[in-house]
Motif scaffolding. Structure first.
Motif, PDB file in Angstrom:
ATOM      1  N   SER A  51       0.820  -1.218   0.000  1.00 45.95           N
ATOM      2  CA  SER A  51       0.000   0.000   0.000  1.00 45.95           C
ATOM      3  C   SER A  51       0.851   1.263   0.000  1.00 45.95           C
ATOM      4  O   SER A  51       0.408   2.320  -0.461  1.00 45.95           O
ATOM      5  CB  SER A  51      -0.932   0.008   1.218  1.00 45.95           C
ATOM      6  OG  SER A  51      -0.209   0.254   2.419  1.00 45.95           O
ATOM      7  N   LYS A  67       1.493  -0.277  -4.940  1.00 46.29           N
ATOM      8  CA  LYS A  67       0.933  -1.555  -5.383  1.00 46.29           C
ATOM      9  C   LYS A  67      -0.409  -1.775  -4.694  1.00 46.29           C
ATOM     10  O   LYS A  67      -0.602  -2.716  -3.924  1.00 46.29           O
ATOM     11  CB  LYS A  67       1.906  -2.696  -5.075  1.00 46.29           C
ATOM     12  CG  LYS A  67       3.254  -2.533  -5.766  1.00 46.29           C
ATOM     13  CD  LYS A  67       4.215  -3.644  -5.367  1.00 46.29           C
ATOM     14  CE  LYS A  67       5.572  -3.474  -6.036  1.00 46.29           C
ATOM     15  NZ  LYS A  67       6.532  -4.529  -5.605  1.00 46.29           N
ATOM     16  N   LYS A  68      -1.341  -0.882  -4.996  1.00 45.56           N
ATOM     17  CA  LYS A  68      -2.623  -0.871  -4.285  1.00 45.56           C
ATOM     18  C   LYS A  68      -3.421  -2.147  -4.509  1.00 45.56           C
ATOM     19  O   LYS A  68      -4.013  -2.698  -3.568  1.00 45.56           O
ATOM     20  CB  LYS A  68      -3.430   0.349  -4.733  1.00 45.56           C
ATOM     21  CG  LYS A  68      -4.697   0.569  -3.901  1.00 45.56           C
ATOM     22  CD  LYS A  68      -5.502   1.751  -4.418  1.00 45.56           C
ATOM     23  CE  LYS A  68      -4.750   3.051  -4.258  1.00 45.56           C
ATOM     24  NZ  LYS A  68      -5.585   4.211  -4.675  1.00 45.56           N
ATOM     25  N   GLU A  69      -3.453  -2.636  -5.735  1.00 48.45           N
ATOM     26  CA  GLU A  69      -4.235  -3.844  -6.020  1.00 48.45           C
ATOM     27  C   GLU A  69      -3.689  -5.055  -5.268  1.00 48.45           C
ATOM     28  O   GLU A  69      -4.447  -5.852  -4.696  1.00 48.45           O
ATOM     29  CB  GLU A  69      -4.244  -4.128  -7.531  1.00 48.45           C
ATOM     30  CG  GLU A  69      -5.199  -5.241  -7.952  1.00 48.45           C
ATOM     31  CD  GLU A  69      -6.664  -4.888  -7.715  1.00 48.45           C
ATOM     32  OE1 GLU A  69      -7.478  -5.824  -7.662  1.00 48.45           O
ATOM     33  OE2 GLU A  69      -6.979  -3.685  -7.579  1.00 48.45           O
ATOM     34  N   GLU A  70      -2.343  -5.180  -5.232  1.00 54.62           N
ATOM     35  CA  GLU A  70      -1.728  -6.279  -4.482  1.00 54.62           C
ATOM     36  C   GLU A  70      -2.039  -6.159  -2.992  1.00 54.62           C
ATOM     37  O   GLU A  70      -2.259  -7.166  -2.310  1.00 54.62           O
ATOM     38  CB  GLU A  70      -0.215  -6.291  -4.686  1.00 54.62           C
ATOM     39  CG  GLU A  70       0.232  -6.733  -6.071  1.00 54.62           C
ATOM     40  CD  GLU A  70       0.388  -5.561  -7.021  1.00 54.62           C
ATOM     41  OE1 GLU A  70      -0.297  -4.532  -6.810  1.00 54.62           O
ATOM     42  OE2 GLU A  70       1.192  -5.671  -7.969  1.00 54.62           O
ATOM     43  N   SER A 115     -13.231 -10.667  -8.703  1.00 55.02           N
ATOM     44  CA  SER A 115     -13.876  -9.642  -9.528  1.00 55.02           C
ATOM     45  C   SER A 115     -15.089 -10.225 -10.239  1.00 55.02           C
ATOM     46  O   SER A 115     -16.043  -9.518 -10.559  1.00 55.02           O
ATOM     47  CB  SER A 115     -12.887  -9.093 -10.560  1.00 55.02           C
ATOM     48  OG  SER A 115     -12.327 -10.147 -11.324  1.00 55.02           O
ATOM     49  N   HIS A 174     -11.749  -7.641  -4.618  1.00 56.43           N
ATOM     50  CA  HIS A 174     -10.493  -7.616  -5.372  1.00 56.43           C
ATOM     51  C   HIS A 174      -9.979  -9.028  -5.625  1.00 56.43           C
ATOM     52  O   HIS A 174      -9.273  -9.278  -6.613  1.00 56.43           O
ATOM     53  CB  HIS A 174      -9.438  -6.792  -4.632  1.00 56.43           C
ATOM     54  CG  HIS A 174      -9.803  -5.351  -4.513  1.00 56.43           C
ATOM     55  ND1 HIS A 174     -10.569  -4.874  -3.473  1.00 56.43           N
ATOM     56  CD2 HIS A 174      -9.528  -4.278  -5.312  1.00 56.43           C
ATOM     57  CE1 HIS A 174     -10.751  -3.571  -3.630  1.00 56.43           C
ATOM     58  NE2 HIS A 174     -10.136  -3.191  -4.732  1.00 56.43           N
ATOM     59  N   PHE A 183      -4.780  -4.733  -1.626  1.00 54.49           N
ATOM     60  CA  PHE A 183      -6.166  -5.150  -1.413  1.00 54.49           C
ATOM     61  C   PHE A 183      -6.284  -6.680  -1.407  1.00 54.49           C
ATOM     62  O   PHE A 183      -6.920  -7.267  -0.527  1.00 54.49           O
ATOM     63  CB  PHE A 183      -7.072  -4.578  -2.514  1.00 54.49           C
ATOM     64  CG  PHE A 183      -7.538  -3.172  -2.262  1.00 54.49           C
ATOM     65  CD1 PHE A 183      -8.239  -2.862  -1.100  1.00 54.49           C
ATOM     66  CD2 PHE A 183      -7.302  -2.174  -3.190  1.00 54.49           C
ATOM     67  CE1 PHE A 183      -8.684  -1.558  -0.863  1.00 54.49           C
ATOM     68  CE2 PHE A 183      -7.738  -0.869  -2.964  1.00 54.49           C
ATOM     69  CZ  PHE A 183      -8.426  -0.566  -1.798  1.00 54.49           C
ATOM     70  N   LYS A 184      -5.687  -7.312  -2.382  1.00 57.18           N
ATOM     71  CA  LYS A 184      -5.802  -8.769  -2.493  1.00 57.18           C
ATOM     72  C   LYS A 184      -5.159  -9.480  -1.303  1.00 57.18           C
ATOM     73  O   LYS A 184      -5.693 -10.464  -0.786  1.00 57.18           O
ATOM     74  CB  LYS A 184      -5.156  -9.250  -3.796  1.00 57.18           C
ATOM     75  CG  LYS A 184      -5.963  -8.913  -5.040  1.00 57.18           C
ATOM     76  CD  LYS A 184      -5.297  -9.462  -6.299  1.00 57.18           C
ATOM     77  CE  LYS A 184      -6.146  -9.177  -7.526  1.00 57.18           C
ATOM     78  NZ  LYS A 184      -5.510  -9.692  -8.765  1.00 57.18           N
TER      79      LYS A 184
END
Length: 351
Positions: free
Chosen positions: A195, A199-202, A304, A301, A204-205
């Motif tokens: 975060s 690497k926001k998506e990583e 999807s 996330h 979240f996941k």
């Protein structure tokens, strides 16, 4: 020299009897005798009074072994904390450095000092923390060499926090390698570092995957605890834990099937035909909700696209579930229940 020998030597130098020493310390004469014969050791709260009485330092009193005990480390830590509360940071740090030089192989002492000194820096008016930070990081690294897994992990965690605070995220990530791959703390730290590094998506996941993993572990703990209470015939607590597990399934949007299944064992143990029927109906009517959590925003996330229960699996699962419900050894108490009898009739007609 063992601590009992130290006490005896300096007591005799002062011309004190064991009884006189005991009286001044507020203990019994046999207690002093046991110390001096190394049968027992003084309570940690007495170490400083003993040292003052014998006109020696606690260092001299505790110099009987290279390896420090937990009590000795606690005493030194308390002294450091008092200095941090009452003296300039530099003087408290000098005390810690002196003790570290005296006991350079006490990894626990070095780590404890480093944690305490590091925590106190933000609240002090220090113009240049570089020298302090360098020493603190060296103490952390020394603790990282420990053969004690718990201390090694604690040191890795401290170093990770140390570099996160400095926003040196790549350096912080290096110390995650000292955690086991499946360690929840490693995953949480990794998500945070994601975060902070775009690497926001990583992030979240990783957080969502950790949430599901920890939820699964929590449910297993609750289930095993409930079974233990059932074996102990404490049905009141068993019901409370069923409600808790059901509530958790609802709170984390796990679907109707998982919300209902928690109470089946208890209803069976109590031979509660009405409750058993209610749960059986829910499970057979909602077995296709096993993947409902993939529709929840809590895990959007990770999923999807919602996951569907495969038709072939659903049919097989429903058949196996029904077969299990018709096991007379487990559910013979349901004889005469209209719903249960209808399941038997349907099975008979299929055959």
């Amino acid at each position: 020299m063992e601590i009992g020998n130290v006490i005896r030597t300096y007591r005799k130098e002062l011309g004190l009897t064991q009884a006189e020493m005991a009286q001044r310390l507020g203990v019994t004469t046999p207690a002093v005798n046991k110390w001096e014969n190394n049968n027992t050791q003084p309570d940690i709260s007495l170490l400083a009074p003993i040292a003052r009485l014998l006109h020696i330092t606690t260092d001299t009193l505790l110099s009987f072994r290279e390896e420090l005990t937990e009590e000795e480390i606690t005493l030194f830590t308390q002294e450091l904390n008092q200095k941090l509360e009452n003296e300039p940071y530099a003087e408290a740090f000098a005390y810690a450095r002196e003790k570290a030089q005296q006991y350079p192989d006490s990894e626990m002492l070095l780590w404890t000092f480093a944690v305490l000194l590091h925590a106190k820096i933000p609240g002090r008016d220090i113009s240049d923390v570089t020298d302090y930070d360098d020493q603190i990081s060296r103490w952390y690294l020394k603790a990282l060499e420990s053969g004690d897994y718990s201390l090694k992990k604690a040191a890795a965690n401290s170093l990770c926090s140390f570099y996160i605070q400095k926003k040196q995220y790549e350096k912080a990530e290096e110390y995650l390698n000292f955690f086991p791959e499946d360690d929840p703390e490693r995953k949480r730290r990794q998500a945070f570092l994601y975060s902070q590094t775009g690497k926001k998506e990583e992030a979240f996941k990783t957080y969502e995957r950790l949430l599901l993993t920890e939820l699964s572990s929590l449910k297993m703990v609750i289930t095993e605890l409930r079974i233990l209470y059932m074996k102990d015939n404490d049905l009141s607590m068993a019901h409370k834990l069923v409600d808790l597990e059901s509530g958790i399934a609802a709170l984390f949007e796990m679907g109707a099937y998982q919300k209902a299944c928690a109470g089946l064992d208890l209803a069976t143990a109590e031979k509660d035909a009405e409750k058993t029927e209610q749960i059986m109906r829910t499970l057979l009517d909602h077995f296709d909700t096993l993947m409902d959590f993939t529709r929840s925003d809590l895990y959007r996330h990770l999923y999807s696209t919602p996951q569907e229960t495969a038709p072939e699996f659903a049919g097989h699962f429903q058949k196996e579930l029904t077969e299990g419900f018709l096991d007379e050894d487990a559910y013979g108490y349901m004889c005469g229940n209209a719903y249960w009898e209808s399941l038997k009739e349907k099975k008979h007609n299929r055959n």
